[in-house]
Enzyme design. Structure first.
Site, PDB file in Angstrom:
ATOM      1  NE  ARG A  44     -24.932  20.945  33.671  1.00 10.44           N
ATOM      2  CZ  ARG A  44     -24.291  20.647  34.772  1.00 10.44           C
ATOM      3  NH1 ARG A  44     -24.115  21.571  35.718  1.00 10.44           N
ATOM      4  NH2 ARG A  44     -23.793  19.451  34.997  1.00 10.44           N
ATOM      5  N   GLY A  45     -27.924  19.257  34.815  1.00  8.70           N
ATOM      6  CA  GLY A  45     -27.633  18.415  35.964  1.00  8.70           C
ATOM      7  C   GLY A  45     -28.949  17.854  36.472  1.00  8.70           C
ATOM      8  NE  ARG A  85     -31.484  17.541  28.554  1.00  6.70           N
ATOM      9  CZ  ARG A  85     -30.260  17.731  29.071  1.00  6.70           C
ATOM     10  NH1 ARG A  85     -30.015  18.775  29.823  1.00  6.70           N
ATOM     11  NH2 ARG A  85     -29.283  16.879  28.824  1.00  6.70           N
ATOM     12  CG  ASP A 233     -28.004  12.598  33.763  1.00  7.63           C
ATOM     13  OD1 ASP A 233     -26.778  12.399  33.689  1.00  7.63           O
ATOM     14  OD2 ASP A 233     -28.507  13.737  33.784  1.00  7.63           O
ATOM     15  CE  LYS A 244     -23.851  15.307  29.828  1.00  6.99           C
ATOM     16  NZ  LYS A 244     -24.960  15.585  28.846  1.00  6.99           N
TER      17      LYS A 244
END
Lengths: 349, 349
Positions: A44-45, A85, A233, A244
């Site tokens: 993730r990230g 995502r 993001d 986030k």
């Protein structure tokens, strides 16, 4: 501890779901495994997801050596990866970089194209680390000696190919002998702050204290925070930031208390095709992340849950965005356009 | 499901640590057991803690029938009880009510005093429910048909002797046939929202959706919230409010988005001896509540934790405080003084 690496035509992903208790790698042999690893949060990230997806295209090339529809198969793999995502734009950016490379070598043999794709994925990974070090070097000047920094989620080495964005800035400042300390918000629902950020910073010897997300307000009230520093993001052309869930409330608190609010992100996180935050798709994840913690059920049965994974911070709440090409103070459309016009490195997606 | 009740000279406390999965009662035979139950969160919520402490004094009286120092023993029990939770003022208020009763009957036999103390504790419990119903009736007028209400923690029947404060207002509005719905913040670290509020509202048939505390910002951005409604642990003479950690950020978000922010609390939650929020002691609880969830360890070893249990909302962020004596719009010192001057019911502590 590498977030991810390529070895003998396989992608190794550090399983971040098991951190900090277990160090294990998920080994991906095809792009489906990469897509699953991304959607299930093994990796993730935003930058790390982008790099993983680039390797995913390389894996698709390896898997399709005998396919009569080689380039369409890569395109299909790209679509599969992008779908995992929807908010983080680095994923889309990296897939696009890979498909452009495939097209550049379209007249060559599959084997040559595949080698080029592996090389390109390796280059994207190496470039990510280089870029993060530049972000760190630029951003470190914003951190005064003795500063106490509030961060959310994990924008560290684990969120990237290495070094990190927001935590890269903190590392750079720490290396410069500044006495700094960090408050890490635990970052519900997925607890990236509690599980990953505290672990990374502790390993680096940087003083870190864990708080629940709810405690940020009191910390501001008690003047315990000198700056907020988070990753991103997706950043759109007017400077609005998707990050986030929980980022936006921190920006409002920072403004209320006259504390600077900084975002650290590479240029690959910018999406100049969108003009403001309302256009950014917000991923909604499953209710299990909220109703269960560490596999243990918290709530009663059949409680409706709403689980958006990101929120939107307006540009006017952001003191500066730190990129590899320098710091954009008080970001707006004009400054961002000017930054991207500085040279031709960024493709005009 | 009663939050607490008195039976055969014992106090029964619904064990809220085990909700919603198990319905069990902790039975307290002396004031030490009550003090432990309060500090370990068997019972929580400012009004419920107050009522439990009142019964704790009654238990101390029963336990000290042969003590030569009867009244000092009660005083000592009161001190033990008050020490358990420093922020919620109802605890102190209830203990004081009980000790005043003991002194009123000081010339009588221990047996008479004890009977009077049991009666007084029962009266405090009954009064709490009556007061909550009045708060509900007053507050219901603030809720428009179709309103979507955001709440934090649990200010329901479980936080009181019954009916609830903030959730009492919601119940009253719901009973008045209004189509309302609630977003419940899960309320880290102790998850009172996820475990208790969703359970209470579901049982009452009131539509409720669970979110992580971090998601409140996005809900405001998407105009999904018409009002914020919370309880209080202490309200001081200028209208500043101490409540569950995470309340203050909601007040800042509400202000940013022009959404009303309401606090529902009985007069016993007011502490007129303090003039502003800076004077309110903030309880810090142990790190285990953050490092472990449902008994499962989340973080790595030896991560420093800061766990304040409450934060402070300035009066100027509060649209109204709903009490049993009516609604104080835009609360300030003058209006609160006037409310308390309305009649002599409130003791001049």
């Amino acid at each position: 501890m590498k977030t991810l690496f390529w070895k003998e035509n396989k992608l190794y992903l550090l399983d971040q779901r098991k951190l900090p208790h277990e160090i294990t790698y998920v080994i991906c042999g095809d792009h489906y495994a990469v897509a699953t690893a991304i959607s299930e949060m093994v990796v993730r990230g935003a930058p790390a997801i982008g790099v993983a997806a680039a390797y995913g295209i390389a894996l698709a090339a390896l898997q399709n050596q005998s396919s009569p529809e080689f380039l369409p198969a890569l395109q299909g793999a790209g679509d599969d990866l992008i779908k995992t995502r929807p908010t983080a734009v680095n994923l889309r950016w990296a897939v696009k970089q890979m498909l452009v490379t495939a097209k550049e070598y379209a007249t060559e043999s599959k084997s040559v194209i595949t080698t080029q794709l592996i090389n390109k994925a390796e280059a994207i990974a190496a470039e990510d680390i280089k870029v993060n070090r530049l972000i760190g070097a630029h951003g470190a000047v914003l951190i005064n000696d003795g500063a106490c920094i509030l961060t959310l989620c994990n924008a560290g080495a684990l969120a990237t190919a290495g070094y990190g964005t927001a935590l890269g800035v903190i590392s750079a400042a720490y290396t410069n002998q500044r006495k700094i300390s960090v408050f890490a918000c635990e970052t519900r629902p997925y607890l990236q702050g509690a599980r990953l950020t505290t672990w990374e910073l502790s390993q680096a010897g940087i003083p870190v204290t864990l708080i629940v997300d709810n405690a940020a307000g009191l910390l501001f009230q008690r003047k315990m925070i000198d700056m907020v520093l988070v990753g991103a993001d997706r950043i759109v052309s007017n400077g609005d930031v998707a990050n986030k869930i929980g980022t936006y409330p921190l920006s409002i608190l920072a403004e209320e208390h006259n504390v600077p609010f900084y975002v650290a992100a590479p240029l690959s996180t910018f999406d100049l095709t969108l003009s403001s935050r309302e256009e950014i798709p917000i991923e909604e994840r499953n209710s299990y992340e909220i109703t269960h913690i560490a596999g243990v059920k918290i709530t009663g049965d059949e409680i409706p849950v709403y689980n958006p994974a990101f929120d939107l911070t307006p540009a006017e709440k952001i003191s500066a965005i730190i990129t590899e090409r320098g710091i954009i103070y008080r970001p707006d459309r004009e400054k961002i356009t000017a930054l991207f016009a500085q040279d031709g490195e960024q493709d005009d997606e």
